[in-house]
Each structure stands twice: as C-alpha cells, then as structure tokens.
Design a protein around this motif. Structure first.
Motif: not given
Ligand SMILES: Cc1cc2nc3c(=O)[nH]c(=O)nc-3n(C[C@H](O)[C@H](O)[C@H](O)COP(=O)(O)OP(=O)(O)OC[C@H]3O[C@@H](n4cnc5c(N)ncnc54)[C@H](O)[C@@H]3O)c2cc1C
Ligand SMILES: Nc1ncnc2c1ncn2[C@@H]1O[C@H](COP(=O)(O)O)[C@@H](O)[C@H]1O
Lengths: 305, 258
Positions: A220, A235-238, A252, A255, A257, A289-290, A292, B36, B121
């Motif tokens: 988000r 992508i997600g709940i909202s 990423v 979380q 959500q 890991g990184d 990049y 939040d 939230s």
C-alpha cells in the motif's frame, strides 16, 4: 413485502448480488437509480426492480430513501457490494435503520431463520463468524462473484419518486487514466515493498518480472504514500486479492493487512533483509538478505535456467 | 469558534495477538494503540482547525483501558479530549459504536466537522463514520483525500475505484479520511508534556441519555478464531547469496513453477 434488497453502483456486481440473494430462497428486490440499468438488470431475474427517481447523481444521497423503503416494506436484509460508494451508502442506511451491519462478508450462509456471516478482523489474522437474526445491512466484496442470467424471468419494475439528500453535491469527476492491470488474473506476481530505496529501482523488479513472465505489484505504501506505482497495483485487505502460482516479494515486511491478499497464492517466496520479518512466516521459500544483492543474482540465474 | 471533532478508537495492537493451540485468539497481552489511520484523522482535525480558527478536539468510545489513550491523543495537538467510558465498548459492533459516538457528539455540541478514519485497525469495517452521520442526521463524505473550506461548505476530494471525485458538503458534516490525506508527525517531548495539562472529559453512558441495552451488539459473534496459514516456511541457506539464489531457483523448478 419481506425479502432481500440489493444494490451496487457497479452493474456487474449488482447482477452478482442478485444471484447471491436468490440463494436464500427469499424475494429479491434490486434497487437502482437509473432506468437503463433497470432494463439491463432484468436478465438476472430479481423478483422486483425499484428505480429511485431523485435528483442527485450521487447514489450515497439516497441512503435515507432506501432506509424508508426497507422499513416500510419490512425488508429483512440489505445487501450491498463493497465499493467506495457502496460501503458509504450501506453504512448510512444501517445508521438510518438503527440496525446491525456486517462489512465485507467473506461468506454468507442462509439458514432458515438466520444468516451466518464470516469476515476478517485484525487485518486478516482472525476470522469472525456472526449470526444475523434481525434486519441487517451486509456488504460483500462482489468483484469476483459471477452473475447468472435467468431466462424468462418475471420481473416487476416500478419507479419511485424520492427526495435525494441535497447536502452533498457533485462538483466534478476527474477520471484517472487507468493502466489495465488485472492482478487477480495474474499467473505470477513480483511484489515490491517499502524496502525499495528509490523509484528508479522498480526497474530491477520489472526485470525480474520480465524473466518470470510476471506482473508487478506492491504494498500500500508504495502506491498510496510514495505513488511509485498505480493504486490498482497494491495487494491487501484494502487492495487487490491475488491467486497466482507464484508470488515473490522483495522488501515487503509482510504485515497481515498485506498478507491477507496473497494467501491464495500457490507458492510464496520472499526476500527481505530482516530475519524477523513476518513475511517469512507466510512464505514457502525465504531468502534472508539484501534485495539489491539477491535480485540481480536471481535475474541472472533465471535467465540461465 | 466551533469544534472539529476527531474520532479515534483505542484498539489492541494486532502485532501482539497470541494464538492458542486450539486457534482461539488471546488478546489479553496485547498493548493498546490509537488505531493507525485515526492518527491521520486527528492530524486532519488539527490542520483544519488551524485554518478555520476552530477548536480541534478528540472523542473516543472505549472501556477503562482507553483512559491511557487520552494523553496520547492530546499530544497530537487537539485541545480537549472526550471519552465515553463503558465496558460495553469491549463488545461493541458498528451499530453500538456509532450510537455511542453520535450521542456523545450531540452532548459535546457546537460542532462544525466530525472526522473519522476510513476504517479501524481491528475491525476495518469502514462503517462507523457514515453511520454516525446518519444518526446525527448530517451529511457524510467518505474516502476523502483532501479537504478545503469554502464559505460554509467543505470541498472534498474523494478517491473512488476509477478516479477522483470532487464534492461539496454542507456543514456540519462527517468526513471519513484515507491515510494519504496527511502524514501525522510523531509528537515531540514538549507536545507530550503539554498534553498532560489539557482538559479531558469523561462521559458515562447515562449522561448521554443511553441505556446499557442501547449499546448491545446487533450481530452475535459465534466464533472468533485465528486464520490458519499452512506454508512450507523453508529458509534457503547457503554460504553466499549466489548459493541461496540457486537454492530458490532449484526449489521453484521442483515445484513446477518455472
Ligand atoms: C487498516 C489498514 C489497512 C491496510 N491495508 C493494507 C493493504 O491493503 N495492503 C498493504 O500492503 N498494506 C496495508 N496496510 C499497511 C500494512 O499494515 C503495512 O504497513 C504495509 O503492508 C507495510 O508495507 P511494506 O512491507 O512495503 O513496508 P515495511 O513494513 O516498511 O517493510 C519494508 C521491509 O523492507 C525490508 N528491507 C529494507 N531494505 C531492504 C533491502 N535492501 N533488502 C531487503 N529487504 C529490505 C525491511 O526489512 C522490511 O521488512 C494497512 C494497514 C492498516 C492499518
Ligand atoms: N469506539 C470508537 N471510538 C471512537 N471512534 C471510533 C470508534 N469506533 C470507530 N471509530 C471511528 O470510526 C472509524 C471507522 O471504524 P470502523 O467502522 O470500525 O472501521 C475509525 O477509524 C474511527 O475514526
């Protein structure tokens, strides 16, 4: 007449809701504010269509009229598709009716005298099941529900003159240019999160997407806060819910959500530098890991694969 | 001078949820926080009050746990904090919460604007704001990303699925904001100290003319279980980054994905 009332500002979703409501075996009454839509919706076979004639282009302004109609006819349930307009209209109607409301029901089971609904709580960590046994308003994410046509349906169509709430008026509509992205249908998805340092680094994700034949998606914050990708990309709940064979994330944190939108993926792979990132609990394959360092190597490896 | 009321909910932090072996959810160890996006609602009220010369205040409906929230909320700039204190809040649904909030807003009085967030939230039901408006009999605009006051109207940009819409609402009104509307700053030490000196006001539901039974949930929760997620949870190991990458590609091949 008691029964189920349905409404959506999106035609396809209104059609799908008629089918969902019909599963109850009760009378289905479809509400619209547009007589052309009424003609369109006839083929899905609701028992009735009521056209509300008012003088506002904003459907939300009809909430009180809808509440009055449902009260007068002693309706049992008002089903609304979860769109921005739909949610607002639904919640206002529930307020006017002083009745219960279930938002974004993931499932609805019609029993004899009650309805069992389930929805997600705490960003998607918890599933809450509730019983509806009196008049209620329910919103349903109907974007992926299929509408079914009903042949030779007897549909009564009536118009009702109503007073739309004049206190919110439309000034203008600015259509946003839409890049046609259909993440829900994507076979593979590469997802970038706030771990990305700079906008131009999206090139790295695009390169990975290209070798995999994947669509680009994001969290988000990348879309809404940094505006590095269009809002349809998150992508997600909202945001979008996806069901690809592969979802691979970089930077990423995972979380809940966000994760709620990727749960139906066949394989989830994640690259993140923080070994405690919750995305690893949601993943099948993880690289700590990184990105990049990891992603360029991955692109090379896939090219040679 | 009238009031601009920001509504915030004191919620259990979802990061602290504990899942029992039978998948039931233990909230008892979870710390509370201001939901939040409600921080954005408070910030929007503070910003708007600066422009209009009105007074930004906060309102929450919560159990005694929510007492902790008042100082936190006030450290974000509003001048007064209202709290409807009832244990009924622990089992509230949107109908009960909007009823309690509407009654409190009526009692507080002299309001120009009520600001809620898009969704809380914990519930993310996105219903309390519009329901409060209906109960107060005032207009509501949701999904707001920009607010501008022109005369006695509020011009609001709202984000829809397929574009931006600009509407004007007569005041008083409720607006439900999206978090993109602003970036709430983290309160500094001075703000935190100042918050301690601000006025807070506690209401019992009887003072709002409500009965306990008015605040019962309309839908009965019959199950509240953790979502089960079964994943392989394989962390790819290797001496070097290149080894880990090789292991990933190998696994994806085995899965038949590539
Ligand atoms: C009501 C509500 C609804 C929400 N809806 C959504 C939603 O629909 N979709 C959504 O996505 N979010 C949503 N959120 C926000 C969500 O809670 C998270 O804040 C968000 O998903 C975090 O995004 P992120 O993982 O990109 O950023 P962060 O949490 O900041 O994570 C960044 C990650 O990048 C890692 N990282 C940093 N540098 C590197 C590097 N060089 N290499 C590798 N890794 C690196 C970090 O270790 C970290 O894990 C919602 C929140 C609320 C409260
Ligand atoms: N108990 C409460 N106290 C104060 N405000 C609330 C409460 N519940 C909900 N709200 C407000 O309504 C918004 C939407 O909540 P919800 O409909 O539960 O997603 C929240 O972001 C708050 O602004």
């Amino acid at each position: 007449m008691p029964g189920i009332y349905v409404y959506s500002d999106k035609m396809k979703q209104a059609a799908a809701l008629i089918g969902l409501a019909a599963q109850s075996g009760k009378e289905v009454c479809c509400i619209t504010m547009d007589s052309n839509q009424a003609q369109e919706l006839k083929q899905y076979g609701p028992d009735r269509i009521i056209i509300l004639n008012g003088n506002s282009p904003l459907p939300e302004n009809y909430a009180e009229s809808i509440a009055q109609l449902i009260k007068k006819e002693q309706g049992e349930l008002f089903l609304v598709a979860s769109t921005v307009r739909g949610r607002e209209l639904a919640a206002k109607t529930a307020g006017y009716l002083d009745c219960g409301m279930v938002s974004d029901a993931e499932s609805l089971v019609f029993e004899d005298k009650r309805i069992i609904s389930s929805r997600l709580m705490y960003g998607g960590s918890v599933v809450q099941k509730a019983v509806i046994s009196q008049l209620a308003v329910v919103t349903v994410p109907a974007g992926n529900l299929e509408a079914v046509q009903k042949e030779n349906a007897q549909v009564s169509i009536v118009s009702l003159e109503v007073q739309a709430d004049p206190r919110v008026r439309l000034i203008e509509t600015l259509a946003v240019k839409k890049d046609k992205i259909d993440l829900a249908a994507a076979e593979k998805v590469v997802c970038v999160g706030m771990g990305l340092d700079k906008q131009e680094d999206i090139k790295m994700a695009e390169e990975l997407a290209q070798v995999l034949g994947a669509e680009i998606a994001c969290t988000r914050g990348i879309a809404e806060e940094r505006q590095w990708l269009p809002v349809e990309s998150y992508i997600g709940i909202s945001g979008a819910k996806i069901k690809p064979s592969l979802y691979i994330s970089m930077g990423v944190s995972g979380q809940v959500q966000h994760v709620v939108g990727i749960r139906d993926s066949k394989i989830i792979a994640a690259v993140d530098s923080n070994e405690k990132a919750p995305i690893f609990r949601a993943a099948d394959y993880s690289i700590i890991g990184d990105m990049y360092e990891i992603i360029p190597l991955l692109i090379e490896e896939l090219k040679n694969a | 001078m009238s009031r601009i009321i920001a509504c915030y909910k004191w919620v259990a932090d979802e990061a602290d949820l504990k899942i029992n072996p039978d998948m039931s959810v233990d909230l008892s160890k979870a710390k509370g926080k201001i939901s939040d996006y409600d921080k954005n609602a408070i910030e929007a009220a503070v910003q708007m009050a600066k422009i209009t010369g009105d007074e930004a205040v906060t309102l929450t409906y919560g159990s005694k746990k929510a007492k902790l929230s008042l100082k936190d909320a006030l450290s974000r700039g509003p001048s007064e904090g209202f709290w409807v204190n009832s244990e009924k809040a622990e089992q509230a649904d949107g109908a009960a919460s909007s009823k309690a909030l509407a009654a409190a807003i009526d009692k507080i009085g002299d309001y120009k604007l009520i600001i809620c967030a898009e969704g809380a939230s914990d519930t993310f039901a996105r219903q309390v704001g519009p329901s409060v408006a209906a109960r107060l009999g005032i207009p509501c605009v949701s999904s707001a990303i920009k607010l501008e006051l022109c005369e006695n109207e509020l011009k609001i940009s709202r984000k829809l699925e397929d574009g931006i819409e600009i509407v004007a609402a007569q005041l008083p009104a409720v607006v439900c904001i999206l978090p993109e509307i602003n970036r709430p700053p983290i309160p500094g030490l001075k703000s935190v100290l100042d918050a301690g000196k601000k006025t807070t006001r506690e209401y019992k539901i009887e003072e709002l003319g409500l009965l306990e039974s008015d605040l019962s949930a309309r839908t009965e929760t019959i199950d509240f279980k953790a979502y089960v997620m079964n994943r392989k949870n394989i962390v790819l190991d290797g001496e070097t980054a290149a080894d880990k990458v090789k292991a990933l590609v190998g696994s994806l091949k085995k899965e038949g994905i590539i």
